[in-house]
Design a protein around this motif. Structure first.
Motif, mmCIF file in Angstrom:
data_model
loop_
_atom_site.group_PDB
_atom_site.id
_atom_site.type_symbol
_atom_site.label_atom_id
_atom_site.label_comp_id
_atom_site.label_asym_id
_atom_site.label_seq_id
_atom_site.Cartn_x
_atom_site.Cartn_y
_atom_site.Cartn_z
ATOM 1 N N ALA A 111 -2.013 5.231 3.578
ATOM 2 C CA ALA A 111 -3.045 4.268 3.199
ATOM 3 C C ALA A 111 -3.733 3.744 4.458
ATOM 4 O O ALA A 111 -3.091 3.529 5.484
ATOM 5 C CB ALA A 111 -2.423 3.116 2.413
ATOM 6 N N GLU A 122 -7.344 -0.583 1.032
ATOM 7 C CA GLU A 122 -6.344 -0.060 1.961
ATOM 8 C C GLU A 122 -6.664 -0.380 3.422
ATOM 9 O O GLU A 122 -5.882 -0.056 4.315
ATOM 10 C CB GLU A 122 -6.213 1.455 1.777
ATOM 11 N N LEU A 154 0.807 -1.227 0.000
ATOM 12 C CA LEU A 154 0.000 0.000 0.000
ATOM 13 C C LEU A 154 0.838 1.274 0.000
ATOM 14 O O LEU A 154 0.298 2.363 -0.163
ATOM 15 C CB LEU A 154 -0.960 -0.015 1.190
ATOM 16 N N ARG A 168 -8.805 9.449 0.152
ATOM 17 C CA ARG A 168 -8.667 9.302 1.601
ATOM 18 C C ARG A 168 -9.276 10.463 2.374
ATOM 19 O O ARG A 168 -9.214 10.495 3.609
ATOM 20 C CB ARG A 168 -7.193 9.142 1.972
#
Length: 176
Positions: free
Chosen positions: A98, A163, A70, A138
């Motif tokens: 991540a 993730e 990741l 994110r």
């Protein structure tokens, strides 16, 4: 000359454009690299585009990311236009690891801007040309849910699930 490659991923084709090893654009698109190319500045588009079978480091990083590393996308150099404030936001965005989600206000704060700059943070995410390398997926609304994503909520959900991020339906970002 801008080099382009399209990789098949579990969530659809990922088009990537680079110049001299630096990623200029990337995104999930069904229309191939032309859509990403058209989002570049006129100066970059004037260089032309050549589609290749192997973009090198960015392609390897995507494969490694999909295979579970990741952090693989973090090492790929990227470059995109923007004001000094936008550059600060993009730099802070790239530092969100991540599996972690933050709010737009938190992104602004991490960029050294007041929390009231959440709108500027949202604008930087919306104009991000290099997903998922610059991980705007994110960033979530502070009230919960997934919010918007240029490539659609299902893609954002898949990336966050891949993730190991908490499900946004159960997540409320704490504003401190």
């Amino acid at each position: 000359m801008i080099e382009a490659q399209v990789l098949d991923t579990p969530i659809g084709p990922l088009a990537m454009l680079a110049r001299q090893g630096v990623l200029l654009a990337a995104g999930f698109t069904t229309t191939g690299p032309q859509e990403m190319f058209e989002r570049l500045s006129p100066e970059l588009r004037a260089e032309g585009m050549d589609v290749t079978d192997d973009l090198g480091r960015p392609a390897r990083a995507v494969r490694d990311y999909l295979d579970g590393d990741l952090t693989a996308l973090d090492a790929v150099p990227v470059e995109q236009p923007g004001t000094p404030i936008r550059q600060r936001l993009l730099t802070a965005l790239r530092q969100v690891p991540a599996g972690v989600t933050i709010s737009y206000a938190e992104l602004a704060e991490r960029a050294g801007l007041p929390r009231t700059a959440a709108r500027a943070a949202g604008s930087a995410c919306a104009r991000n040309l290099i997903a998922p390398f610059v991980p705007c997926h994110r960033i979530l609304p502070s009230g919960g849910g997934y919010g918007g994503y240029y490539y659609g909520t299902p893609v954002k959900q898949w990336l966050l699930t891949h993730e190991g991020a908490p499900a946004a339906e159960r997540l409320r970002i704490r504003e401190h």
